[in-house]
Design an enzyme around this catalytic site. Structure first.
Site, mmCIF file in Angstrom:
data_model
loop_
_atom_site.group_PDB
_atom_site.id
_atom_site.type_symbol
_atom_site.label_atom_id
_atom_site.label_comp_id
_atom_site.label_asym_id
_atom_site.label_seq_id
_atom_site.Cartn_x
_atom_site.Cartn_y
_atom_site.Cartn_z
ATOM 1 N N LYS A 112 0.844 -1.202 0.000
ATOM 2 C CA LYS A 112 0.000 0.000 0.000
ATOM 3 C C LYS A 112 0.880 1.254 0.000
ATOM 4 C CE LYS A 112 -4.431 -1.288 1.918
ATOM 5 N NZ LYS A 112 -5.501 -0.834 2.819
ATOM 6 N N GLU A 139 -11.764 -11.793 8.303
ATOM 7 C CA GLU A 139 -10.528 -11.490 7.583
ATOM 8 C C GLU A 139 -9.336 -12.106 8.299
ATOM 9 O OE1 GLU A 139 -9.300 -7.532 5.495
ATOM 10 O OE2 GLU A 139 -8.512 -7.398 7.527
ATOM 11 N N ASN A 148 4.590 -6.985 10.917
ATOM 12 C CA ASN A 148 3.697 -6.748 12.052
ATOM 13 C C ASN A 148 4.216 -5.595 12.920
ATOM 14 O OD1 ASN A 148 1.390 -7.492 13.659
ATOM 15 N ND2 ASN A 148 2.849 -8.232 15.178
HETATM 16 P P1 0O2 Z 1 -9.027 -2.033 13.026
HETATM 17 O O1 0O2 Z 1 -10.404 -2.282 13.484
HETATM 18 O O2 0O2 Z 1 -8.420 -0.813 13.656
HETATM 19 O O3 0O2 Z 1 -8.171 -3.241 13.107
HETATM 20 P P2 0O2 Z 1 -10.279 0.073 4.819
HETATM 21 O O4 0O2 Z 1 -10.630 -0.381 6.217
HETATM 22 O O5 0O2 Z 1 -11.475 0.483 4.004
HETATM 23 O O6 0O2 Z 1 -9.129 1.053 4.827
HETATM 24 P P3 0O2 Z 1 -10.372 -2.357 3.379
HETATM 25 O O7 0O2 Z 1 -10.152 -2.205 1.928
HETATM 26 O O8 0O2 Z 1 -11.755 -2.596 3.863
HETATM 27 O O9 0O2 Z 1 -9.660 -1.162 4.131
HETATM 28 O O10 0O2 Z 1 -9.656 -3.600 3.911
HETATM 29 P P4 0O2 Z 1 -8.177 -4.003 3.980
HETATM 30 O O11 0O2 Z 1 -7.248 -2.950 3.543
HETATM 31 O O12 0O2 Z 1 -8.093 -5.366 3.354
HETATM 32 O O13 0O2 Z 1 -8.061 -4.232 5.556
HETATM 33 C C1 0O2 Z 1 -8.197 -3.258 6.499
HETATM 34 C C2 0O2 Z 1 -7.303 -3.658 7.666
HETATM 35 O O14 0O2 Z 1 -6.003 -3.950 7.152
HETATM 36 C C3 0O2 Z 1 -7.077 -2.550 8.657
HETATM 37 O O15 0O2 Z 1 -8.009 -2.578 9.660
HETATM 38 C C4 0O2 Z 1 -5.689 -2.834 9.198
HETATM 39 O O16 0O2 Z 1 -5.735 -3.885 10.148
HETATM 40 C C5 0O2 Z 1 -5.002 -3.343 7.962
HETATM 41 N N1 0O2 Z 1 -4.444 -2.239 7.168
HETATM 42 C C6 0O2 Z 1 -4.783 -1.906 5.911
HETATM 43 N N2 0O2 Z 1 -4.055 -0.858 5.477
HETATM 44 C C7 0O2 Z 1 -3.222 -0.528 6.492
HETATM 45 C C8 0O2 Z 1 -2.192 0.486 6.642
HETATM 46 O O17 0O2 Z 1 -1.916 1.300 5.751
HETATM 47 N N3 0O2 Z 1 -1.551 0.515 7.849
HETATM 48 C C9 0O2 Z 1 -1.836 -0.362 8.853
HETATM 49 N N4 0O2 Z 1 -1.140 -0.252 9.988
HETATM 50 N N5 0O2 Z 1 -2.798 -1.306 8.734
HETATM 51 C C10 0O2 Z 1 -3.465 -1.391 7.578
HETATM 52 P P5 0O2 Z 1 -8.413 -1.214 10.371
HETATM 53 O O18 0O2 Z 1 -9.314 -0.456 9.503
HETATM 54 O O19 0O2 Z 1 -7.193 -0.516 10.833
HETATM 55 O O20 0O2 Z 1 -9.273 -1.731 11.545
#
Ligand code: 0O2
Ligand code: 0O2
Length: 214
Positions: A112, A139, A148
């Site tokens: 990303k 997921e 990580n």
């Molecule tokens: P939480 O609840 O804080 O763990 P979106 O959520 O819309 O940005 P999308 O396309 O739905 O993303 O799903 P994706 O990218 O497959 O998965 C989202 C999750 O991947 C995130 O959960 C993170 O755990 C991880 N992730 C994705 N992009 C990044 C990033 O740039 N940095 C970090 N540190 N983690 C990332 P959330 O939203 O943080 O949820």
């Protein structure tokens, strides 16, 4: 929705995370019992926080009835030592019959723009409760220890700055993402050496005591 309704809504996800953690930790144990190198280092899991679910639903323009389409309310993370192990874990997941893989997102080969790397597998997981049978989305994120470390730090900074990390820190994060990538590559280059040493070490530490006492 009131608090009780949310709790009821989240219950199947809590069950899903619990079951997946047990099953994936079980995979590690099976390798260890056979004195084989386990491709899984450790497994964690969480149900997405309510504020995070609401924020994502708002961002995606979901109606309340569409929240069940969110893929990461139930999330399990599989940490591995080497990038190669990510593909071993994928092979293990792909042949399992207790859930169905519906999508894979490869942020290993398609890093990303933030610098984030991980392999995401979206599954449909069947659960049985006293209300009957249903399938929930979950997921599974698979990543190395280096990935990580980086993602955990970046996630905290994003939380602190509410997604608007200052440019200077962002630039440093980009550098650390490159260093994490280089670390993974270097470790892979001496992987066989390390795995052999770890198996010797594990094998010795698991020898039973003669009379079962210290
Ligand atoms: P939480 O609840 O804080 O763990 P979106 O959520 O819309 O940005 P999308 O396309 O739905 O993303 O799903 P994706 O990218 O497959 O998965 C989202 C999750 O991947 C995130 O959960 C993170 O755990 C991880 N992730 C994705 N992009 C990044 C990033 O740039 N940095 C970090 N540190 N983690 C990332 P959330 O939203 O943080 O949820
Ligand atoms: P052990 O013997 O410590 O390996 P639970 O579901 O209650 O077992 P929970 O609340 O989900 O665990 O905790 P969490 O934070 O998700 O951590 C789950 C497991 O991951 C724990 O192992 C932690 O020790 C392990 N863990 C977390 N971070 C690290 C890490 O950086 N390195 C290593 N090697 N392990 C880590 P267990 O299952 O309690 O057993």
């Amino acid at each position: 929705m009131n608090k009780k309704k949310w709790e009821e809504f989240l219950d199947p996800y809590v069950q899903t995370v619990g079951e997946l953690k047990i099953k994936l930790r079980g995979v590690r144990k099976q390798y260890q019992k056979k004195n084989l190198y386990p491709p899984i280092e450790f497994v964690t899991g969480r149900v997405k926080r309510l504020d995070s679910i609401k924020e994502k639903a708002r961002r995606r323009g979901y109606k309340p009835s569409q929240i069940i389409e969110m893929e990461d309310i139930a999330g399990v993370r599989v940490m591995v030592q080497f990038v190669e192990n990510i593909y071993d874990v994928l092979d293990i997941l792909r042949v399992r019959t207790d859930f169905e893989i519906i999508e894979e997102r490869d942020y290993i080969n398609n890093q990303k723009s933030s610098g984030y790397r991980s392999y995401h597998v979206i599954i449909k997981y069947p659960i049985d409760t006293i209300d009957g049978h249903r399938e929930v989305l979950a997921e599974i994120q698979i990543r190395t220890l280096a990935m990580n470390f980086w993602a955990t730090i970046e996630h905290s900074l994003n939380y602190k700055y509410q997604g608007l990390i200052p440019l200077e820190i962002r630039e440093r994060l980009n550098v650390t993402a490159q260093i994490a990538y280089a670390l993974d590559r270097e470790m892979s280059s001496i992987r066989e050496e390390i795995q052999e040493a770890q198996l010797l070490f594990e094998g010795e530490s698991e020898l039973p005591e003669e009379d079962g006492k210290w």
